[in-house]
Design a protein around this motif. Structure first.
Motif, PDB file in Angstrom:
ATOM      1  N   GLY A  27      32.555 -12.660  -0.663  1.00  0.00           N
ATOM      2  CA  GLY A  27      32.795 -11.338  -0.104  1.00  0.00           C
ATOM      3  C   GLY A  27      34.204 -10.874  -0.400  1.00  0.00           C
ATOM      4  N   LEU A  28      34.500  -9.676   0.024  1.00  0.00           N
ATOM      5  CA  LEU A  28      35.832  -9.137  -0.191  1.00  0.00           C
ATOM      6  C   LEU A  28      36.844  -9.764   0.760  1.00  0.00           C
ATOM      7  CD1 LEU A  28      34.971  -5.359  -0.657  1.00  0.00           C
ATOM      8  CD2 LEU A  28      35.506  -7.047  -2.420  1.00  0.00           C
ATOM      9  N   TYR A  29      36.371 -10.207   1.923  1.00  0.00           N
ATOM     10  CA  TYR A  29      37.267 -10.842   2.876  1.00  0.00           C
ATOM     11  C   TYR A  29      36.460 -11.802   3.736  1.00  0.00           C
ATOM     12  CZ  TYR A  29      35.257  -7.816   6.447  1.00  0.00           C
ATOM     13  OH  TYR A  29      34.384  -7.188   7.288  1.00  0.00           O
ATOM     14  N   ALA A  30      37.164 -12.668   4.415  1.00  0.00           N
ATOM     15  CA  ALA A  30      36.518 -13.577   5.366  1.00  0.00           C
ATOM     16  C   ALA A  30      37.222 -13.407   6.700  1.00  0.00           C
ATOM     17  CB  ALA A  30      36.630 -15.015   4.884  1.00  0.00           C
ATOM     18  N   LEU A  31      36.448 -13.198   7.736  1.00  0.00           N
ATOM     19  CA  LEU A  31      37.021 -13.040   9.067  1.00  0.00           C
ATOM     20  C   LEU A  31      37.565 -14.364   9.577  1.00  0.00           C
ATOM     21  CD1 LEU A  31      37.521 -11.377  11.624  1.00  0.00           C
ATOM     22  CD2 LEU A  31      35.202 -11.968  12.346  1.00  0.00           C
ATOM     23  N   ALA A  32      36.753 -15.412   9.407  1.00  0.00           N
ATOM     24  CA  ALA A  32      37.140 -16.731   9.919  1.00  0.00           C
ATOM     25  C   ALA A  32      36.261 -17.777   9.248  1.00  0.00           C
ATOM     26  CB  ALA A  32      36.959 -16.780  11.426  1.00  0.00           C
ATOM     27  N   PRO A  33      36.714 -19.024   9.216  1.00  0.00           N
ATOM     28  CA  PRO A  33      35.847 -20.082   8.687  1.00  0.00           C
ATOM     29  C   PRO A  33      34.649 -20.288   9.622  1.00  0.00           C
ATOM     30  CG  PRO A  33      38.013 -20.957   9.318  1.00  0.00           C
ATOM     31  CD  PRO A  33      38.032 -19.505   9.599  1.00  0.00           C
ATOM     32  N   LEU A  34      33.555 -20.772   9.079  1.00  0.00           N
ATOM     33  CA  LEU A  34      32.343 -20.993   9.883  1.00  0.00           C
ATOM     34  C   LEU A  34      32.595 -21.914  11.064  1.00  0.00           C
ATOM     35  CD1 LEU A  34      29.592 -21.322   7.133  1.00  0.00           C
ATOM     36  CD2 LEU A  34      30.037 -19.385   8.640  1.00  0.00           C
ATOM     37  N   THR A  35      33.514 -22.841  10.908  1.00  0.00           N
ATOM     38  CA  THR A  35      33.800 -23.777  11.999  1.00  0.00           C
ATOM     39  C   THR A  35      34.464 -23.094  13.192  1.00  0.00           C
ATOM     40  OG1 THR A  35      35.852 -24.384  10.878  1.00  0.00           O
ATOM     41  CG2 THR A  35      33.929 -25.820  10.515  1.00  0.00           C
ATOM     42  N   ASP A  36      34.929 -21.862  13.033  1.00  0.00           N
ATOM     43  CA  ASP A  36      35.514 -21.119  14.153  1.00  0.00           C
ATOM     44  C   ASP A  36      34.448 -20.504  15.061  1.00  0.00           C
ATOM     45  OD1 ASP A  36      38.011 -21.751  13.260  1.00  0.00           O
ATOM     46  OD2 ASP A  36      38.629 -19.687  12.817  1.00  0.00           O
ATOM     47  N   PHE A  37      33.212 -20.508  14.607  1.00  0.00           N
ATOM     48  CA  PHE A  37      32.116 -19.947  15.404  1.00  0.00           C
ATOM     49  C   PHE A  37      31.439 -21.058  16.194  1.00  0.00           C
ATOM     50  CE2 PHE A  37      32.799 -16.901  12.064  1.00  0.00           C
ATOM     51  CZ  PHE A  37      32.701 -15.676  12.727  1.00  0.00           C
ATOM     52  N   ASP A  38      31.042 -20.734  17.416  1.00  0.00           N
ATOM     53  CA  ASP A  38      30.332 -21.703  18.242  1.00  0.00           C
ATOM     54  C   ASP A  38      28.894 -21.874  17.768  1.00  0.00           C
ATOM     55  OD1 ASP A  38      32.464 -22.172  20.199  1.00  0.00           O
ATOM     56  OD2 ASP A  38      32.151 -20.054  20.679  1.00  0.00           O
ATOM     57  N   VAL A  39      28.301 -20.786  17.312  1.00  0.00           N
ATOM     58  CA  VAL A  39      26.909 -20.802  16.854  1.00  0.00           C
ATOM     59  C   VAL A  39      26.790 -19.916  15.625  1.00  0.00           C
ATOM     60  CG1 VAL A  39      24.504 -20.281  17.460  1.00  0.00           C
ATOM     61  CG2 VAL A  39      26.089 -21.024  19.241  1.00  0.00           C
ATOM     62  N   VAL A  40      26.055 -20.383  14.637  1.00  0.00           N
ATOM     63  CA  VAL A  40      25.711 -19.571  13.473  1.00  0.00           C
ATOM     64  C   VAL A  40      24.195 -19.400  13.491  1.00  0.00           C
ATOM     65  CG1 VAL A  40      25.668 -19.436  10.949  1.00  0.00           C
ATOM     66  CG2 VAL A  40      27.673 -20.379  12.118  1.00  0.00           C
ATOM     67  N   VAL A  41      23.751 -18.149  13.501  1.00  0.00           N
ATOM     68  CA  VAL A  41      22.317 -17.837  13.477  1.00  0.00           C
ATOM     69  C   VAL A  41      22.001 -17.304  12.089  1.00  0.00           C
ATOM     70  CG1 VAL A  41      20.456 -16.495  14.525  1.00  0.00           C
ATOM     71  CG2 VAL A  41      22.387 -17.265  15.941  1.00  0.00           C
ATOM     72  N   VAL A  42      21.039 -17.944  11.426  1.00  0.00           N
ATOM     73  CA  VAL A  42      20.697 -17.571  10.054  1.00  0.00           C
ATOM     74  C   VAL A  42      19.190 -17.652   9.880  1.00  0.00           C
ATOM     75  CG1 VAL A  42      20.946 -19.917   9.124  1.00  0.00           C
ATOM     76  CG2 VAL A  42      21.333 -17.964   7.632  1.00  0.00           C
ATOM     77  N   ASP A  43      18.669 -16.900   8.916  1.00  0.00           N
ATOM     78  CA  ASP A  43      17.231 -16.963   8.659  1.00  0.00           C
ATOM     79  C   ASP A  43      16.881 -18.184   7.818  1.00  0.00           C
ATOM     80  OD1 ASP A  43      16.692 -16.009   5.661  1.00  0.00           O
ATOM     81  OD2 ASP A  43      18.359 -14.845   6.460  1.00  0.00           O
ATOM     82  N   ASP A  44      15.594 -18.493   7.763  1.00  0.00           N
ATOM     83  CA  ASP A  44      15.134 -19.713   7.090  1.00  0.00           C
ATOM     84  C   ASP A  44      15.191 -19.641   5.567  1.00  0.00           C
ATOM     85  OD1 ASP A  44      13.011 -17.965   6.693  1.00  0.00           O
ATOM     86  OD2 ASP A  44      11.510 -19.263   7.611  1.00  0.00           O
ATOM     87  N   GLY A  45      15.770 -18.592   5.028  1.00  0.00           N
ATOM     88  CA  GLY A  45      15.961 -18.507   3.582  1.00  0.00           C
ATOM     89  C   GLY A  45      17.163 -19.295   3.094  1.00  0.00           C
TER      90      GLY A  45
END
Length: 67
Positions: A27-45
């Protein structure tokens, strides 16, 4: 961007909701690393290897079935 970072800092729970296509390109920018989130919700793709890797880093991942 500063407002989003301030909201992240003030939040008691940080949840990222993203479809699988957001993980396959830069992407053009990243807000934060994934480890900064308590939960990541993603689809099964998203590849199972990616889900395992996030979980191995200690991130809770919720995979939602596309319907």
């Amino acid at each position: 961007m500063q407002v989003k970072r301030a909201m992240m800092a003030a939040a008691t729970r940080r949840v990222l909701l993203a479809d699988h296509t957001k993980f396959t390109r830069d992407g053009l920018y990243a807000l934060a690393p994934l480890t900064d989130f308590d939960v990541v919700v993603v689809d099964d793709g998203l590849a199972r290897e990616e889900v395992r890797a996030m979980r191995a880093r200690g991130t809770e991942v919720v995979v939602v079935e596309r319907g």
